[in-house]
Design a protein around this motif. Sequence first.
Motif, mmCIF file in Angstrom:
data_model
loop_
_atom_site.group_PDB
_atom_site.id
_atom_site.type_symbol
_atom_site.label_atom_id
_atom_site.label_comp_id
_atom_site.label_asym_id
_atom_site.label_seq_id
_atom_site.Cartn_x
_atom_site.Cartn_y
_atom_site.Cartn_z
ATOM 1 N N ARG A 1 0.823 -1.206 0.000
ATOM 2 C CA ARG A 1 0.000 0.000 0.000
ATOM 3 C C ARG A 1 0.857 1.256 0.000
ATOM 4 O O ARG A 1 1.859 1.314 0.707
ATOM 5 N N HIS A 2 0.433 2.236 -0.795
ATOM 6 C CA HIS A 2 1.102 3.531 -0.839
ATOM 7 C C HIS A 2 0.054 4.630 -0.873
ATOM 8 O O HIS A 2 -1.127 4.371 -1.139
ATOM 9 N N ALA A 3 0.520 5.856 -0.652
ATOM 10 C CA ALA A 3 -0.334 7.030 -0.786
ATOM 11 C C ALA A 3 0.554 8.159 -1.267
ATOM 12 O O ALA A 3 1.781 8.056 -1.218
ATOM 13 N N CYS B 1 5.384 9.581 0.196
ATOM 14 C CA CYS B 1 4.419 8.578 0.646
ATOM 15 C C CYS B 1 4.374 8.626 2.163
ATOM 16 O O CYS B 1 5.388 8.417 2.819
ATOM 17 N N ILE C 1 3.022 6.690 4.286
ATOM 18 C CA ILE C 1 2.778 5.408 4.951
ATOM 19 C C ILE C 1 4.069 4.839 5.535
ATOM 20 O O ILE C 1 5.099 4.797 4.852
ATOM 21 N N HIS D 1 8.041 4.664 4.411
ATOM 22 C CA HIS D 1 8.266 4.713 2.969
ATOM 23 C C HIS D 1 9.022 5.968 2.532
ATOM 24 O O HIS D 1 9.782 5.917 1.566
ATOM 25 N N MET E 1 10.667 7.186 -0.922
ATOM 26 C CA MET E 1 9.465 7.721 -1.582
ATOM 27 C C MET E 1 9.266 9.180 -1.210
ATOM 28 O O MET E 1 8.321 9.546 -0.514
HETATM 29 CU CU LIG Z 1 4.464 3.957 0.264
#
Ligand SMILES: [Cu+2]
Length: 137
Positions: free
Chosen positions: A81-83, A119, A121, A124, A129
């Motif tokens: 999962r990423h955002a 990101c 999360i 990350h 990221m």
């Molecule tokens: Cu991520």
Amino acid sequence: MRARCSLLAAALSLVAAGCGEQRGNATRTLPEPAGAAPTIDRRAVASAEVSLVDYALVVSDPRVPRAGLIAFAATNDGLVRHALAVDGPSGQVRTAALRRGERAVFTVRLPPGTYKWYCPIADHEQRGMVGRVRVAE
Ligand SMILES: [Cu+2]
């Protein structure tokens, strides 16, 4: 009695035939897929596309040509999962956590400047990221 029954049977078979024909010609409406791609807000003056992978932000161009309402679109092309988050003048703006293959869009009003995007999360950001987006600079 017998006549009434056969009439009823005939009526039922007509109804059934009618239904069959209608079904054959009807346009099928498929339900909206769960992960339907969200669209860019039309009021946005510019947009940026980000591909989220494990563990980097993949961006073709980290520059947004115009300041104002900017649309950010993120697709999770990784496995976990990423955002996508952008630290704007009023704080963090971000997508929800996206599963593999999911895409999300948000808009944020940004004056000219350089902003961090990352990101949010777990660790990350520390894993790579993170980057900077330049708006009208
Ligand atoms: Cu991520």
